[in-house]
Design a protein around this motif. Sequence first.
Motif, PDB file in Angstrom:
ATOM      1  N   ASN A   1       0.779  -1.165  -0.110  1.00  0.00           N
ATOM      2  CA  ASN A   1      -0.233  -0.352   0.240  1.00  0.00           C
ATOM      3  C   ASN A   1       0.898   1.447  -0.177  1.00  0.00           C
ATOM      4  O   ASN A   1      -0.076   2.082  -0.942  1.00  0.00           O
ATOM      5  N   LYS A   2       2.017   0.889   0.840  1.00  0.00           N
ATOM      6  CA  LYS A   2       2.531   2.377   0.800  1.00  0.00           C
ATOM      7  C   LYS A   2       4.511   2.835  -0.513  1.00  0.00           C
ATOM      8  O   LYS A   2       4.166   3.615  -0.879  1.00  0.00           O
ATOM      9  N   GLY A   3       4.172   1.168  -1.027  1.00  0.00           N
ATOM     10  CA  GLY A   3       5.252   1.333  -2.043  1.00  0.00           C
ATOM     11  C   GLY A   3       4.945   0.879  -3.306  1.00  0.00           C
ATOM     12  O   GLY A   3       5.824   1.693  -4.677  1.00  0.00           O
ATOM     13  N   GLY A   4       2.896   0.869  -3.585  1.00  0.00           N
ATOM     14  CA  GLY A   4       3.034   0.188  -5.025  1.00  0.00           C
ATOM     15  C   GLY A   4       2.848  -1.080  -5.602  1.00  0.00           C
ATOM     16  O   GLY A   4       3.570  -2.125  -4.422  1.00  0.00           O
ATOM     17  N   TYR A   5       2.226  -1.536  -6.678  1.00  0.00           N
ATOM     18  CA  TYR A   5       1.735  -2.613  -6.304  1.00  0.00           C
ATOM     19  C   TYR A   5       1.422  -3.074  -7.926  1.00  0.00           C
ATOM     20  O   TYR A   5       1.756  -1.891  -8.500  1.00  0.00           O
ATOM     21  N   GLU A   6       1.454  -4.088  -8.834  1.00  0.00           N
ATOM     22  CA  GLU A   6       1.511  -4.638  -9.950  1.00  0.00           C
ATOM     23  C   GLU A   6      -0.023  -4.602 -10.188  1.00  0.00           C
ATOM     24  O   GLU A   6      -0.788  -4.696  -9.303  1.00  0.00           O
ATOM     25  N   SER A   7      -0.714  -3.673 -11.563  1.00  0.00           N
ATOM     26  CA  SER A   7      -2.184  -3.238 -11.395  1.00  0.00           C
ATOM     27  C   SER A   7      -3.263  -4.611 -11.531  1.00  0.00           C
ATOM     28  O   SER A   7      -2.577  -5.754 -11.545  1.00  0.00           O
ATOM     29  N   ILE A   8      -4.250  -4.770 -11.092  1.00  0.00           N
ATOM     30  CA  ILE A   8      -4.665  -6.032 -10.847  1.00  0.00           C
ATOM     31  C   ILE A   8      -5.695  -6.973 -12.098  1.00  0.00           C
ATOM     32  O   ILE A   8      -5.506  -7.777 -12.132  1.00  0.00           O
ATOM     33  N   ASP A   9      -5.630  -5.472 -13.030  1.00  0.00           N
ATOM     34  CA  ASP A   9      -5.718  -6.254 -14.041  1.00  0.00           C
ATOM     35  C   ASP A   9      -4.641  -7.076 -14.620  1.00  0.00           C
ATOM     36  O   ASP A   9      -5.080  -8.489 -15.138  1.00  0.00           O
ATOM     37  N   ASN A  10      -3.432  -6.566 -14.783  1.00  0.00           N
ATOM     38  CA  ASN A  10      -2.086  -8.116 -14.896  1.00  0.00           C
ATOM     39  C   ASN A  10      -2.593  -8.917 -14.273  1.00  0.00           C
ATOM     40  O   ASN A  10      -2.326  -9.813 -14.559  1.00  0.00           O
ATOM     41  N   VAL A  11      -2.739  -8.449 -12.855  1.00  0.00           N
ATOM     42  CA  VAL A  11      -2.402  -9.934 -12.114  1.00  0.00           C
ATOM     43  C   VAL A  11      -3.721 -10.974 -11.928  1.00  0.00           C
ATOM     44  O   VAL A  11      -3.772 -12.024 -12.359  1.00  0.00           O
TER      45      VAL A  11
ATOM     46  N   ALA B   1     -11.671 -16.289  -7.402  1.00  0.00           N
ATOM     47  CA  ALA B   1     -10.134 -16.441  -6.057  1.00  0.00           C
ATOM     48  C   ALA B   1      -9.357 -15.527  -6.666  1.00  0.00           C
ATOM     49  O   ALA B   1      -8.900 -15.576  -5.556  1.00  0.00           O
ATOM     50  N   ILE B   2      -8.934 -15.271  -7.828  1.00  0.00           N
ATOM     51  CA  ILE B   2      -7.417 -14.650  -7.909  1.00  0.00           C
ATOM     52  C   ILE B   2      -7.977 -13.026  -7.987  1.00  0.00           C
ATOM     53  O   ILE B   2      -7.592 -13.192  -6.951  1.00  0.00           O
ATOM     54  N   THR B   3      -9.353 -13.061  -7.449  1.00  0.00           N
ATOM     55  CA  THR B   3      -9.631 -11.324  -7.488  1.00  0.00           C
ATOM     56  C   THR B   3      -9.642 -11.292  -5.789  1.00  0.00           C
ATOM     57  O   THR B   3      -8.863 -10.228  -4.913  1.00  0.00           O
ATOM     58  N   ARG B   4     -10.333 -11.971  -5.376  1.00  0.00           N
ATOM     59  CA  ARG B   4      -9.394 -12.394  -3.721  1.00  0.00           C
ATOM     60  C   ARG B   4      -8.664 -12.524  -3.268  1.00  0.00           C
ATOM     61  O   ARG B   4      -8.451 -11.823  -1.483  1.00  0.00           O
ATOM     62  N   LEU B   5      -8.039 -13.064  -3.596  1.00  0.00           N
ATOM     63  CA  LEU B   5      -6.420 -13.629  -3.254  1.00  0.00           C
ATOM     64  C   LEU B   5      -5.681 -12.383  -3.266  1.00  0.00           C
ATOM     65  O   LEU B   5      -4.655 -11.370  -2.474  1.00  0.00           O
ATOM     66  N   SER B   6      -5.793 -11.318  -4.623  1.00  0.00           N
ATOM     67  CA  SER B   6      -5.466 -10.605  -4.475  1.00  0.00           C
ATOM     68  C   SER B   6      -5.487  -8.788  -3.965  1.00  0.00           C
ATOM     69  O   SER B   6      -4.921  -8.262  -3.191  1.00  0.00           O
ATOM     70  N   ARG B   7      -7.253  -9.452  -2.872  1.00  0.00           N
ATOM     71  CA  ARG B   7      -7.272  -8.160  -1.756  1.00  0.00           C
ATOM     72  C   ARG B   7      -6.263  -7.467  -0.820  1.00  0.00           C
ATOM     73  O   ARG B   7      -5.598  -7.057   0.027  1.00  0.00           O
TER      74      ARG B   7
ATOM     75  N   ASN C   1      -5.006 -11.479 -15.265  1.00  0.00           N
ATOM     76  CA  ASN C   1      -5.370 -11.961 -16.655  1.00  0.00           C
ATOM     77  C   ASN C   1      -3.671 -12.821 -16.716  1.00  0.00           C
ATOM     78  O   ASN C   1      -3.693 -14.386 -17.222  1.00  0.00           O
ATOM     79  N   LYS C   2      -2.604 -12.254 -15.454  1.00  0.00           N
ATOM     80  CA  LYS C   2      -2.166 -13.547 -15.347  1.00  0.00           C
ATOM     81  C   LYS C   2      -2.633 -14.995 -14.470  1.00  0.00           C
ATOM     82  O   LYS C   2      -2.445 -16.508 -15.301  1.00  0.00           O
ATOM     83  N   GLY C   3      -3.633 -14.899 -13.532  1.00  0.00           N
ATOM     84  CA  GLY C   3      -3.680 -15.966 -12.867  1.00  0.00           C
ATOM     85  C   GLY C   3      -4.872 -16.921 -13.713  1.00  0.00           C
ATOM     86  O   GLY C   3      -5.017 -17.919 -13.469  1.00  0.00           O
ATOM     87  N   LEU C   4      -5.446 -15.982 -14.608  1.00  0.00           N
ATOM     88  CA  LEU C   4      -6.796 -16.823 -15.759  1.00  0.00           C
ATOM     89  C   LEU C   4      -6.093 -17.419 -16.781  1.00  0.00           C
ATOM     90  O   LEU C   4      -6.192 -17.999 -18.315  1.00  0.00           O
ATOM     91  N   THR C   5      -4.371 -18.431 -16.311  1.00  0.00           N
ATOM     92  CA  THR C   5      -4.148 -20.083 -17.340  1.00  0.00           C
ATOM     93  C   THR C   5      -4.982 -21.152 -17.234  1.00  0.00           C
ATOM     94  O   THR C   5      -4.373 -20.858 -15.317  1.00  0.00           O
ATOM     95  N   PRO C   6      -6.050 -21.431 -17.864  1.00  0.00           N
ATOM     96  CA  PRO C   6      -5.933 -22.286 -17.465  1.00  0.00           C
ATOM     97  C   PRO C   6      -4.776 -23.556 -17.986  1.00  0.00           C
ATOM     98  O   PRO C   6      -3.674 -23.662 -18.362  1.00  0.00           O
ATOM     99  N   ILE C   7      -5.066 -24.700 -17.064  1.00  0.00           N
ATOM    100  CA  ILE C   7      -2.875 -25.901 -16.852  1.00  0.00           C
ATOM    101  C   ILE C   7      -4.113 -27.219 -16.790  1.00  0.00           C
ATOM    102  O   ILE C   7      -4.968 -27.308 -16.202  1.00  0.00           O
TER     103      ILE C   7
END
Length: 469
Positions: free
Chosen positions: A240-250, A327-333, A252-258
Amino acid sequence: MKVEQIYTGCLAQGAYYIVSENEAAIIDPLREIKPYLDRLEKDNVTLKYIFETHFHADFVSGHLDLSKKTGASIVYGPTAQPAFDAITAEDNQIFEIGKIKIKVLHTPGHTMESSTFMLIDENGAETAIFTGDTLFLGDVGRPDLAQKATNLSQEDLAGILYDSLQNKIMPLADNITVYPAHGAGSACGKNMQKETVDLLGNQKRTNYALNQPNRESFIREVLDGLTAPPKYFGMNVAMNKGGYESIDNVINKGLTPISVEDFEDYAEETGALILDTRSPLEFHKGYIPNSINIGLKGDFAPWVGALIVDVKHPLLLITDDGNEEEAITRLSRVGFDNVIGYLNGGFEAWKNSGKETDEIKRISPEEFAEQFDENSKVIDVRKLAEYSAEHIDNAFNKPLDTISDWVKSIDDSEHFFIHCAGGYRSMIAASILNSHGIRNFSEIEGGFNGIKKTEKFPLSDFVCQSKTM
């Protein structure tokens, strides 16, 4: 003028959306910003300010993404030093939104930059305060989180918080509405009420922290009974103080089916933890060996933070079909942005492929009653306050959030029973125990709530939980 509380139950967190004429402000937004953008578009208003009451520890705020999408300025209280462009306001500074005003009241103590934002309506009347973690309903913010950052003791911070409350909050009119950042269930306080909005006058009458006779008594009572904060809190503050990756990128990366064929390779190559987000009811019937169950339909994100701790740890997900993005969204929270992907087709695809599966031995309260005798060993993974209120006689209290400590002392040669309040936490514990090779136990469906209904167990005398904190 419109004030909307946007409350997220799994985090026990309140964000606030305020509109006057064609301008808006948002206070303490969550990481995912689409709900706010949708409101702005629907109301046809421009977001002017994003107010942050402090550097949050229990969730990652959406201030950076929201500012980039809207151009709105981020505002912190005095002494804040973020690593990005923001307004560090002065005490009593005024910000205008349409016909209303927001006044900054510096209220350090929970953290040193902590501030309360006062809403002044179009008629000049002081109508509400957005108190962040300074004042909750029934409690105040814990003053032990900012010790390392300030080189102050928790006693020092508690004293500063007392001064803030006495000098800035208590003199305000009783009819002012209090909008806190958190409610019951948050780890940011110990005695919060289930309500999420109240009048200041009622808090002056009922909040134990506001009714202490002096500074010394306040410090003693506020610090009494505080448990250790979740270990991921410091990492969230840093983001929160230093910054983080855009949630859109987070996302998109997590929505990779394996595929099933590649899933094991991914786990071995990355050292990822396999996180199964299905319900305890489904998980116990069958799961991928060594995966950990934290059900999405529960206090998912806080338990991920408390048990996995390292927000950078790579994760592989097992979800019910269609729940991957949630799940990815709630993890990013809570800052867990390193989701590598999810198992395509979920556990059913894994099972149908013929690969190895595991299961948890779960029994009903009635079966527990039949198997229980005076020599039975019972582990209760509820919080100490819950256990102290009422428990099975001679049960051991081993709270889930400390399982990394007590799992090492479990004797697997001796059978034991394990339970929580309703079955959510005990299934998390069971999955962790199994991952450590501990299998000689039975988990009780329905937990203590179900056990009590059988009326077949010797229980301790009931004590109101508010008196055990």
